[in-house]
Write a protein that holds these residues in place. Structure first.
Motif, PDB file in Angstrom:
ATOM      1  N   PRO A   1      -3.906  12.643   5.480  1.00 27.88           N
ATOM      2  CA  PRO A   1      -4.025  11.967   4.189  1.00 27.88           C
ATOM      3  C   PRO A   1      -4.071  12.965   3.040  1.00 27.88           C
ATOM      4  O   PRO A   1      -4.561  14.075   3.203  1.00 27.88           O
TER       5      PRO A   1
ATOM      6  N   ARG B   1       2.807  -0.376   1.877  1.00 28.78           N
ATOM      7  CA  ARG B   1       2.896  -0.419   3.345  1.00 28.78           C
ATOM      8  C   ARG B   1       3.500   0.857   3.924  1.00 28.78           C
ATOM      9  O   ARG B   1       2.982   1.403   4.886  1.00 28.78           O
TER      10      ARG B   1
ATOM     11  N   THR C   1      -4.275   9.161  11.403  1.00 28.50           N
ATOM     12  CA  THR C   1      -3.270   9.503  12.411  1.00 28.50           C
ATOM     13  C   THR C   1      -3.968   9.474  13.781  1.00 28.50           C
ATOM     14  O   THR C   1      -5.141   9.112  13.875  1.00 28.50           O
TER      15      THR C   1
ATOM     16  N   SER D   1      -8.765   7.180   9.249  1.00 27.27           N
ATOM     17  CA  SER D   1      -8.451   6.652   7.918  1.00 27.27           C
ATOM     18  C   SER D   1      -9.527   7.151   6.958  1.00 27.27           C
ATOM     19  O   SER D   1     -10.656   7.413   7.374  1.00 27.27           O
TER      20      SER D   1
ATOM     21  N   GLU E   1       1.107   3.540   3.947  1.00 28.10           N
ATOM     22  CA  GLU E   1      -0.198   3.174   4.518  1.00 28.10           C
ATOM     23  C   GLU E   1      -1.324   3.486   3.534  1.00 28.10           C
ATOM     24  O   GLU E   1      -2.262   4.216   3.838  1.00 28.10           O
ATOM     25  N   ARG E   2      -1.146   2.967   2.341  1.00 30.05           N
ATOM     26  CA  ARG E   2      -2.147   3.197   1.300  1.00 30.05           C
ATOM     27  C   ARG E   2      -2.564   1.884   0.659  1.00 30.05           C
ATOM     28  O   ARG E   2      -1.760   0.941   0.573  1.00 30.05           O
ATOM     29  N   GLN E   3      -3.772   1.900   0.165  1.00 34.26           N
ATOM     30  CA  GLN E   3      -4.278   0.754  -0.575  1.00 34.26           C
ATOM     31  C   GLN E   3      -5.189   1.272  -1.685  1.00 34.26           C
ATOM     32  O   GLN E   3      -5.911   2.255  -1.485  1.00 34.26           O
TER      33      GLN E   3
ATOM     34  N   HIS F   1      -1.115  -2.619  -2.385  1.00 33.24           N
ATOM     35  CA  HIS F   1      -0.874  -2.211  -0.992  1.00 33.24           C
ATOM     36  C   HIS F   1       0.512  -1.611  -0.903  1.00 33.24           C
ATOM     37  O   HIS F   1       1.494  -2.256  -1.272  1.00 33.24           O
TER      38      HIS F   1
ATOM     39  N   TRP G   1      -7.670   4.061  -0.268  1.00 37.79           N
ATOM     40  CA  TRP G   1      -7.680   4.059   1.205  1.00 37.79           C
ATOM     41  C   TRP G   1      -6.357   4.629   1.709  1.00 37.79           C
ATOM     42  O   TRP G   1      -5.294   4.291   1.182  1.00 37.79           O
ATOM     43  N   GLN G   2      -6.453   5.487   2.725  1.00 34.05           N
ATOM     44  CA  GLN G   2      -5.229   6.008   3.354  1.00 34.05           C
ATOM     45  C   GLN G   2      -5.365   5.869   4.860  1.00 34.05           C
ATOM     46  O   GLN G   2      -6.436   6.162   5.427  1.00 34.05           O
ATOM     47  N   GLY G   3      -4.286   5.494   5.501  1.00 37.60           N
ATOM     48  CA  GLY G   3      -4.283   5.354   6.954  1.00 37.60           C
ATOM     49  C   GLY G   3      -4.442   6.709   7.633  1.00 37.60           C
ATOM     50  O   GLY G   3      -4.007   7.737   7.108  1.00 37.60           O
TER      51      GLY G   3
ATOM     52  N   LYS H   1     -11.389   6.594   2.993  1.00 40.23           N
ATOM     53  CA  LYS H   1     -11.536   5.791   1.766  1.00 40.23           C
ATOM     54  C   LYS H   1     -12.431   6.569   0.800  1.00 40.23           C
ATOM     55  O   LYS H   1     -13.521   7.001   1.164  1.00 40.23           O
TER      56      LYS H   1
END
Ligand SMILES: Cc1cc2nc3c(=O)[nH]c(=O)nc-3n(C[C@H](O)[C@H](O)[C@H](O)COP(=O)(O)O)c2cc1C
Length: 196
Positions: free
Chosen positions: A2, A78, A172, A177, A81-83, A76, A168-170, A179
């Motif tokens: 991230p 997709r 691995t 993740s 992979e972030r929000q 979002h 927020w990041q996904g 936040k």
């Protein structure tokens, strides 16, 4: 891995929105009884003072804001992979700011705003049901009306002024993740990691 999340959160939000290649957000309001309403809107500006979009009034969202200015929004992305989740107050901007926004809109959205304006007085709460064909007729009439090159009186601009933003990041296979929460602190912000 991230990306490092630091610095000014609204500048970061603008960068993520740019990288995400779309600028829509889910904008949530609640009425005076606390009943929530959410919808997608097109973000036309992200600046130090907040995030803005244009809309018609009165609609569910502008009624909610008049009764209860607390609002929230979710972006979002997709692919990345972030929000980003915003929480704060929604305010209506003045006519000059709204007009500038209107003049910058694609023509079809200007015409839509006028079509909505012409129908609003004829529709009844709570459903605002529109008879078949009526929206299309109103759209065609608005497109032909030279007045539609200026904003209707129902056109307005809302700015969500966040006092909290979560990024927020996904993760691995080998990293979780993340936040990061930014909370307004006087003139600036403080930030810290929270459970994702
Ligand atoms: C991709 C997309 C973008 C939209 N952008 C806007 C917008 O910028 N402003 C707006 O008022 N409605 C926009 N809408 C329509 C809203 O989602 C919603 O239907 C409308 O604003 C009425 O909401 P309300 O009755 O909850 O106030 C958009 C819808 C979609 C799917």
């Amino acid at each position: 891995m991230p990306e490092e999340v630091s610095g000014d959160p609204l500048a970061l939000l603008a960068r993520w929105a740019e990288a995400g290649a779309h600028r829509t957000m889910t904008f949530a309001t609640a009425d005076a009884d606390g009943v929530p309403h959410a919808r997608t809107v097109l973000v036309t500006g992200i600046g130090a003072d907040g995030v803005r979009f244009h809309t018609s009034t009165p609609t569910t969202k502008t009624r909610d804001i008049a009764a209860n200015p607390h609002a929230s929004a979710v972006f979002h992305w997709r692919e990345q992979e972030r929000q980003a989740v915003l929480q704060g107050r929604a305010v209506e901007l003045d006519a000059a700011a709204s007009r500038a926004g209107y003049l910058a809109q694609p023509r079809r959205l200007q015409v839509l705003a006028w079509a909505i304006r012409s129908l609003l007085p004829h529709l009844r709460a709570p459903d605002y049901a529109v008879p078949p064909g009526v929206m299309e007729e109103a759209f065609a009439a608005a497109a032909a009306d030279p007045a539609s090159h200026e904003p209707p009186d129902t056109w307005t601009t809302i700015r969500l002024e966040p006092d909290r933003i979560d990024f927020w990041q996904g993760g691995t296979e080998t990293s979780p993740s993340t936040k990061t929460r930014f909370v307004r602190d006087g003139q600036g912000w403080r930030s810290f990691p929270v459970l994702p």
